[in-house]
Write a protein that holds these residues in place. Sequence first.
Motif, PDB file in Angstrom:
ATOM      1  N   THR A  22      10.725  86.111  23.205  1.00  0.00           N
ATOM      2  CA  THR A  22      11.461  87.381  23.281  1.00  0.00           C
ATOM      3  C   THR A  22      10.831  88.437  22.387  1.00  0.00           C
ATOM      4  OG1 THR A  22      13.069  86.625  21.623  1.00  0.00           O
ATOM      5  CG2 THR A  22      13.652  86.366  23.962  1.00  0.00           C
ATOM      6  N   ARG A  23      10.292  88.027  21.250  1.00  0.00           N
ATOM      7  CA  ARG A  23       9.599  88.984  20.368  1.00  0.00           C
ATOM      8  C   ARG A  23       8.377  89.579  21.083  1.00  0.00           C
ATOM      9  NH1 ARG A  23       8.132  86.234  15.321  1.00  0.00           N
ATOM     10  NH2 ARG A  23       6.236  85.729  16.440  1.00  0.00           N
ATOM     11  N   THR A  24       7.635  88.732  21.784  1.00  0.00           N
ATOM     12  CA  THR A  24       6.475  89.205  22.537  1.00  0.00           C
ATOM     13  C   THR A  24       6.901  90.146  23.659  1.00  0.00           C
ATOM     14  OG1 THR A  24       5.229  87.206  22.036  1.00  0.00           O
ATOM     15  CG2 THR A  24       4.505  88.468  23.952  1.00  0.00           C
ATOM     16  N   LEU A  25       8.028  89.845  24.305  1.00  0.00           N
ATOM     17  CA  LEU A  25       8.512  90.670  25.416  1.00  0.00           C
ATOM     18  C   LEU A  25       9.261  91.913  24.939  1.00  0.00           C
ATOM     19  CD1 LEU A  25       9.719  87.821  27.776  1.00  0.00           C
ATOM     20  CD2 LEU A  25       7.651  89.221  28.036  1.00  0.00           C
ATOM     21  N   GLY A 146       2.723  89.155  28.837  1.00  0.00           N
ATOM     22  CA  GLY A 146       2.254  89.315  27.470  1.00  0.00           C
ATOM     23  C   GLY A 146       0.765  89.058  27.406  1.00  0.00           C
ATOM     24  N   PRO A 147       0.207  89.078  26.209  1.00  0.00           N
ATOM     25  CA  PRO A 147      -1.243  88.909  26.063  1.00  0.00           C
ATOM     26  C   PRO A 147      -1.754  87.558  26.563  1.00  0.00           C
ATOM     27  CG  PRO A 147      -0.177  89.266  23.915  1.00  0.00           C
ATOM     28  CD  PRO A 147       0.884  89.302  24.949  1.00  0.00           C
ATOM     29  N   SER A 148      -0.940  86.510  26.420  1.00  0.00           N
ATOM     30  CA  SER A 148      -1.301  85.197  26.958  1.00  0.00           C
ATOM     31  C   SER A 148      -0.028  84.494  27.398  1.00  0.00           C
ATOM     32  CB  SER A 148      -2.041  84.366  25.903  1.00  0.00           C
ATOM     33  OG  SER A 148      -1.201  84.124  24.801  1.00  0.00           O
ATOM     34  N   PRO A 149      -0.115  83.611  28.393  1.00  0.00           N
ATOM     35  CA  PRO A 149       1.086  82.910  28.871  1.00  0.00           C
ATOM     36  C   PRO A 149       1.740  82.125  27.740  1.00  0.00           C
ATOM     37  CG  PRO A 149      -0.776  82.496  30.325  1.00  0.00           C
ATOM     38  CD  PRO A 149      -1.309  83.218  29.124  1.00  0.00           C
ATOM     39  N   MET A 150       3.063  82.129  27.717  1.00  0.00           N
ATOM     40  CA  MET A 150       3.796  81.400  26.681  1.00  0.00           C
ATOM     41  C   MET A 150       4.316  80.073  27.212  1.00  0.00           C
ATOM     42  SD  MET A 150       5.700  84.631  24.955  1.00  0.00           S
ATOM     43  CE  MET A 150       5.492  85.784  26.309  1.00  0.00           C
ATOM     44  N   ILE A 151       3.889  79.717  28.421  1.00  0.00           N
ATOM     45  CA  ILE A 151       4.276  78.434  29.000  1.00  0.00           C
ATOM     46  C   ILE A 151       3.029  77.678  29.432  1.00  0.00           C
ATOM     47  CG2 ILE A 151       4.633  79.493  31.277  1.00  0.00           C
ATOM     48  CD1 ILE A 151       6.825  77.273  31.699  1.00  0.00           C
ATOM     49  N   ALA A 152       3.025  76.393  29.138  1.00  0.00           N
ATOM     50  CA  ALA A 152       1.911  75.540  29.553  1.00  0.00           C
ATOM     51  C   ALA A 152       1.967  75.366  31.068  1.00  0.00           C
ATOM     52  CB  ALA A 152       2.001  74.191  28.855  1.00  0.00           C
TER      53      ALA A 152
END
Length: 196
Positions: A22-25, A146-152
Motif C-alpha cells: 500500500t505504501r508503494t501504491l 509499481g516499480p517492480s511486482p510485489m507478488i511472486a
Amino acid sequence: MEIRPGERIALFIDGANLHGATRTLGFDIDFRKLLEFFSEPGRLVRAFYYTAVQEDLEYSPLRPLLDWLDYNGYALVSKRAKEFTDAMGRRRVKGNMDIEIAVDMMALAGKVEHMVLFSGDGDFRRLVEAVQRKGVRVSVVSSLRGPSPMIADELRRQADAFVELAELEARIARAPRPERRMSTPARPDLDISDMA
C-alpha cells in the motif's frame, strides 16, 4: 475475485507485506472497510492480521493500529521481532510470520470455502497448493503495479484468483486526511501583535 453468496471466508493478512504494497501504491487501508468489503456477499468467519513487533522500543507507531485491530474484529497474531547484526555490521530486525500463517490456514482448511491471502511472498505457493487440495479456493491480494511486482509469479499462478490491490483502493482505502490550516500568518517576518 468472485465471492459467492453465503460462502464462508477467512482473511490472512501478512501485515508487513500489505503495508509495503500500500505504501508503494500510495494509499492506506481502512481496516473497517476491509472487513465490510469481505462480509457483504459472503460470511466472514475470521480475519487474521500477522505482524512482528519490536518490544524494545519505548513507543511503536504500530501499537495504536494493533490495539484497534484487536478490539475491532481481527484476530491479531504477533510475535517479538528478532534483532541481529548483518555481515556489514548493520543492525537489522527480522520478523517472519510465515509459519504462523501456514498453521492457521491449514487449521481452517476444513471450515471455510474461500481463503484470501494478503501477501505476495512466493514461499506461500506450496501452502496455497496444500489448502486447495483440501477443497478451498484461495485468492491472493497483492500488486503487479509499481516499480517492480510485489507478488511472486509462482504464487500468482497457483492462486485460484489474483486480485490487484490497486483495484480495491476505492473500496478499502482510508479517506485522505484534510490539510491543516495555519492559524497564524504564513509570513514569519509579520508579528501578529502588530495586527491588533
